[in-house]
Design a protein around this motif. Structure first.
Motif, PDB file in Angstrom:
ATOM      1  N   LEU A  76       0.589  -1.230   0.492  1.00 50.00           N
ATOM      2  CA  LEU A  76      -0.183   0.240   0.210  1.00 50.00           C
ATOM      3  C   LEU A  76       0.971   1.392  -0.024  1.00 50.00           C
ATOM      4  CD1 LEU A  76      -2.740  -0.947   3.000  1.00 50.00           C
ATOM      5  CD2 LEU A  76      -2.516  -0.776   0.291  1.00 50.00           C
ATOM      6  N   ARG A  77       1.864   0.878   0.886  1.00 53.07           N
ATOM      7  CA  ARG A  77       2.706   2.427   0.396  1.00 53.07           C
ATOM      8  C   ARG A  77       3.469   2.624  -0.449  1.00 53.07           C
ATOM      9  NH1 ARG A  77       2.901   7.399   2.531  1.00 53.07           N
ATOM     10  NH2 ARG A  77       5.293   8.061   3.615  1.00 53.07           N
ATOM     11  N   GLU A  78       4.133   1.654  -0.656  1.00 53.48           N
ATOM     12  CA  GLU A  78       4.938   2.139  -2.508  1.00 53.48           C
ATOM     13  C   GLU A  78       3.466   2.375  -3.357  1.00 53.48           C
ATOM     14  OE1 GLU A  78       7.912  -1.166  -4.299  1.00 53.48           O
ATOM     15  OE2 GLU A  78       5.982  -1.720  -4.871  1.00 53.48           O
ATOM     16  N   ALA A  79       2.041   2.201  -3.698  1.00 49.17           N
ATOM     17  CA  ALA A  79       0.985   2.102  -4.171  1.00 49.17           C
ATOM     18  C   ALA A  79       0.642   3.577  -4.366  1.00 49.17           C
ATOM     19  CB  ALA A  79      -0.528   1.350  -4.141  1.00 49.17           C
ATOM     20  N   GLY A  80       1.351   4.569  -3.112  1.00 50.62           N
ATOM     21  CA  GLY A  80       1.228   5.294  -2.791  1.00 50.62           C
ATOM     22  C   GLY A  80      -0.386   6.350  -1.671  1.00 50.62           C
ATOM     23  N   TRP A 102      10.374  -9.516  -8.966  1.00 54.19           N
ATOM     24  CA  TRP A 102      11.480 -10.258 -10.310  1.00 54.19           C
ATOM     25  C   TRP A 102       9.958 -10.632 -11.073  1.00 54.19           C
ATOM     26  CZ3 TRP A 102       8.536 -15.175 -12.335  1.00 54.19           C
ATOM     27  CH2 TRP A 102       9.306 -15.511 -13.043  1.00 54.19           C
ATOM     28  N   ALA A 103       8.930 -10.252 -10.904  1.00 50.75           N
ATOM     29  CA  ALA A 103       7.605  -9.895 -11.408  1.00 50.75           C
ATOM     30  C   ALA A 103       7.494  -8.742 -12.502  1.00 50.75           C
ATOM     31  CB  ALA A 103       6.747 -10.444 -10.951  1.00 50.75           C
ATOM     32  N   GLU A 104       8.951  -7.527 -11.930  1.00 53.85           N
ATOM     33  CA  GLU A 104       7.956  -6.135 -12.902  1.00 53.85           C
ATOM     34  C   GLU A 104       8.551  -6.652 -14.239  1.00 53.85           C
ATOM     35  OE1 GLU A 104       8.383  -3.356  -8.758  1.00 53.85           O
ATOM     36  OE2 GLU A 104      10.145  -3.920  -9.794  1.00 53.85           O
ATOM     37  N   LEU A 105       7.568  -5.755 -14.841  1.00 51.00           N
ATOM     38  CA  LEU A 105       8.126  -5.720 -16.571  1.00 51.00           C
ATOM     39  C   LEU A 105       9.136  -4.262 -16.424  1.00 51.00           C
ATOM     40  CD1 LEU A 105       4.534  -4.798 -18.025  1.00 51.00           C
ATOM     41  CD2 LEU A 105       6.276  -7.651 -17.111  1.00 51.00           C
ATOM     42  N   PRO A 106      10.185  -4.730 -16.898  1.00 46.60           N
ATOM     43  CA  PRO A 106      11.760  -4.522 -16.481  1.00 46.60           C
ATOM     44  C   PRO A 106      11.194  -2.603 -17.298  1.00 46.60           C
ATOM     45  CG  PRO A 106      11.991  -5.564 -18.578  1.00 46.60           C
ATOM     46  CD  PRO A 106      10.836  -6.031 -17.631  1.00 46.60           C
ATOM     47  N   GLY A 107      11.948  -1.484 -16.716  1.00 42.18           N
ATOM     48  CA  GLY A 107      11.985   0.000 -17.350  1.00 42.18           C
ATOM     49  C   GLY A 107      10.999   0.904 -17.157  1.00 42.18           C
ATOM     50  N   LEU A 108      10.233   0.187 -16.851  1.00 43.21           N
ATOM     51  CA  LEU A 108       8.214   1.035 -15.614  1.00 43.21           C
ATOM     52  C   LEU A 108       9.380   1.012 -14.155  1.00 43.21           C
ATOM     53  CD1 LEU A 108       5.597  -1.448 -16.826  1.00 43.21           C
ATOM     54  CD2 LEU A 108       6.821   1.106 -18.111  1.00 43.21           C
ATOM     55  N   ALA A 109       8.841   2.892 -13.712  1.00 43.59           N
ATOM     56  CA  ALA A 109       8.961   2.325 -12.330  1.00 43.59           C
ATOM     57  C   ALA A 109       7.965   2.474 -11.675  1.00 43.59           C
ATOM     58  CB  ALA A 109       9.748   4.428 -12.300  1.00 43.59           C
ATOM     59  N   GLY A 110       8.351   2.431 -10.832  1.00 40.27           N
ATOM     60  CA  GLY A 110       7.238   3.528  -9.484  1.00 40.27           C
ATOM     61  C   GLY A 110       6.240   1.503  -9.110  1.00 40.27           C
ATOM     62  N   TYR A 111       5.394   1.370  -8.695  1.00 36.26           N
ATOM     63  CA  TYR A 111       3.782   0.520  -8.230  1.00 36.26           C
ATOM     64  C   TYR A 111       3.535  -0.017  -9.730  1.00 36.26           C
ATOM     65  CZ  TYR A 111       0.315  -1.954  -6.262  1.00 36.26           C
ATOM     66  OH  TYR A 111      -0.494  -3.375  -6.058  1.00 36.26           O
ATOM     67  N   GLN A 112       3.744  -1.426  -9.727  1.00 31.79           N
ATOM     68  CA  GLN A 112       3.303  -1.828 -10.627  1.00 31.79           C
ATOM     69  C   GLN A 112       2.146  -3.167 -10.125  1.00 31.79           C
ATOM     70  OE1 GLN A 112       5.878  -3.849 -13.786  1.00 31.79           O
ATOM     71  NE2 GLN A 112       7.161  -2.023 -13.477  1.00 31.79           N
ATOM     72  N   ASN A 113       0.996  -3.128 -10.126  1.00 34.37           N
ATOM     73  CA  ASN A 113       0.170  -3.541  -9.533  1.00 34.37           C
ATOM     74  C   ASN A 113       0.061  -5.836 -10.484  1.00 34.37           C
ATOM     75  OD1 ASN A 113      -2.408  -3.849  -7.712  1.00 34.37           O
ATOM     76  ND2 ASN A 113      -3.073  -5.189  -9.435  1.00 34.37           N
ATOM     77  N   GLY A 131      14.163   4.152   2.146  1.00 34.02           N
ATOM     78  CA  GLY A 131      14.911   4.096   0.884  1.00 34.02           C
ATOM     79  C   GLY A 131      15.431   2.684   1.076  1.00 34.02           C
ATOM     80  N   PHE A 132      15.504   1.934   1.700  1.00 32.20           N
ATOM     81  CA  PHE A 132      15.492   0.951   1.542  1.00 32.20           C
ATOM     82  C   PHE A 132      14.520  -0.315   0.163  1.00 32.20           C
ATOM     83  CE2 PHE A 132      16.254   0.649   5.967  1.00 32.20           C
ATOM     84  CZ  PHE A 132      18.018   0.731   6.470  1.00 32.20           C
ATOM     85  N   THR A 133      15.127  -0.592  -0.842  1.00 29.23           N
ATOM     86  CA  THR A 133      14.903  -1.564  -1.169  1.00 29.23           C
ATOM     87  C   THR A 133      13.301  -2.823  -1.323  1.00 29.23           C
ATOM     88  OG1 THR A 133      17.150  -3.007  -2.279  1.00 29.23           O
ATOM     89  CG2 THR A 133      16.335  -0.028  -3.271  1.00 29.23           C
ATOM     90  N   LYS A 134      13.274  -3.483  -2.391  1.00 29.54           N
ATOM     91  CA  LYS A 134      12.316  -4.812  -1.910  1.00 29.54           C
ATOM     92  C   LYS A 134      13.477  -5.847  -1.770  1.00 29.54           C
ATOM     93  CE  LYS A 134       8.332  -4.273  -5.018  1.00 29.54           C
ATOM     94  NZ  LYS A 134       8.300  -3.090  -5.355  1.00 29.54           N
TER      95      LYS A 134
END
Length: 456
Positions: free
Chosen positions: A52-56, A186-197, A287-290
């Motif tokens: 939820l925090r990553e989704a804003g 791992w499932a995130e699409l490369p090149g897209l920043a921000g939240y990916q549902n 600022g810690f990453t996933k």
């Protein structure tokens, strides 16, 4: 009225016998079922708050949404049904405990699938309702599983079963914490920043499939032997035995001491629960990453919890539950001060490793001792209902206070918040000290020791 007679100290087990209990079938089954119990919790609380925090979503809203976890605080309300009411064909085919376990696990799976297919940016209500379904299914599983555990071995082995349960529980937290973050990354699409549902959708579907561990274990486990209960003569007597007698039995055994015991149960884990709601938003804001959070918080931290659960189980059998209960209370409150120091350092990965490891070691020791303590208070004739009352009370006040954690952080900052959560643990020390003086064999008054099918 006079207090129950003081309990004699249980005979100390040799180290070899204390360790051998971890290899018995009942203990190994509890390891797998602990995994099934631990999987849903983070997915509706900790990991969900990261998502939820990553989704804003703002911190105040995240804090209030933690009230979804209040389902765990009210499970005593339907525990009598789980304890006594059969649900054909599940209970007909599997037995009372295993039948309810399977029903609850199916509810968790359905709710997790619903959470997977809902995007929080499109509106929170659908996602929240699915989370509520997961929480109620998970709480119901806890009711049946606690009774299953208590009825699966003799009282002297409950600390070992509690430690195995905690180990499985924390392994599930690695998977539902680190695993879900790694899968989502791992499932995130490369090149897209921000939240990916889409990435979170895939991760939650994998988590739903992981509940198969619990389902298979239930199907392969024997139904525990239950204490024989007289059949009620009429509907009124049945209602009394289901709704009133489990609570009346506890009051009869402990009398005025029941107030002290229930007060201790209500606040013992308050520091951990209140702090835990803001832990993942804290990591995101620092600022810690996933990958960093997955590796440190969900691997190093949970491994240290496993060590703590093992140590807590062995020490409880060797030194007694109350001494380890006090040790856990001191360490749990003190470890929150380490997070206050971390809040002043910003993105410091080494400090995060040390703080999270120490915090989870303390939590593991406290949890193993606390579960053994709660188990010792139950009457095996009403194990599901009474343990549900205790474990519900353990979460009710902390979860309610935790709902305001986001608003507190927004107003005063993380440093003050972590110091405040440590201060919440101070009254716990006094209650443990008072309870230690009156820790008696009142739980055994009118209570037969459970049969010991652990070696079957």
């Amino acid at each position: 009225m006079s207090a129950p007679p003081a309990a004699e100290a249980p005979p100390s087990l040799p180290w070899r016998d204390a360790l051998k209990v971890y290899l018995e079938p009942a203990t190994l089954r509890m390891l797998a079922l602990g995994f099934s119990a631990g999987l849903p919790l983070l997915l509706v609380l900790g990991t969900l708050s990261f998502r939820l925090r990553e989704a804003g979503i703002d911190r105040t809203t995240i804090g209030f949404l933690s009230w979804v976890g209040l389902a765990y605080g009210f499970k005593w309300a339907w525990a009598p049904l789980v304890d006594r009411v059969p649900v054909p064909p599940f209970t007909t085919l599997l037995g009372r405990r295993r039948g309810w376990l399977l029903i609850a696990q199916f509810a968790v799976i359905a709710g997790l699938c619903g959470m997977a297919f809902n995007d929080p940016r499109d509106g929170l209500p659908p996602l929240v309702w699915c989370a509520v379904a997961v929480a109620f299914g998970s709480a119901t599983q806890d009711i049946a599983l606690d009774a299953f555990r208590i009825e699966s071995a003799a009282a002297r082995k409950q600390a070992a079963l509690a430690a195995a349960y905690q180990t499985g529980y924390r392994l599930a937290m690695i998977w539902a914490g680190a695993g879900v973050l790694w899968i989502a990354a791992w499932a995130e699409l490369p090149g897209l920043a921000g939240y990916q549902n889409g990435a979170w959708k895939f991760a939650y579907l994998v988590m739903a499939g992981s509940m198969a561990v619990g389902v298979i274990t239930v199907l392969l486990s024997p139904e525990p032997v239950r204490a024989a209960m007289p059949k009620p003569k009429n509907a009124g007597e049945w209602l009394e035995s289901v709704l009133i007698e489990p609570f009346a039995d506890f009051i009869r055994r402990y009398r005025w001491q029941a107030v002290l015991i229930l007060s201790l149960i209500a606040v013992y884990r308050i520091s951990d629960v209140v702090m835990g709601i803001m832990a993942n938003p804290f990591y995101v804001d620092m600022g810690f990453t996933k990958d960093e959070v997955a590796t440190v918080s969900k691997i190093y931290g949970v491994i240290m919890t496993l060590v703590g659960a093992f140590v807590g189980g062995v020490l409880s059998m060797r030194l007694g539950v109350m001494r380890v209960l006090m040790l856990g209370a001191v360490l749990s409150a003190a470890s929150n001060l380490l997070f206050a120091g971390l809040a002043t350092r910003g993105h410091d990965l080494t400090a995060l490793v040390l703080v999270v490891s120490a915090d989870n070691l303390a939590g593991g020791i406290a949890s193993a001792a606390f579960i053994a303590y709660l188990s010792s208070l139950t009457n095996v004739s009403y194990s599901a209902t009474q343990y549900a009352l205790f474990s519900s009370l353990m979460l009710l006040l902390p979860k309610f206070i935790a709902g305001y954690s986001g608003a507190f952080v927004d107003a005063f900052g993380y440093h003050a918040f972590f110091i405040g959560t440590a201060a919440l643990g101070v009254p716990v020390l006094l209650l443990v000290a008072l309870a230690s003086r009156t820790y008696t064999n009142g739980a055994a008054k009118g209570k037969e020791e459970a049969p010991d099918p652990a070696a079957t």
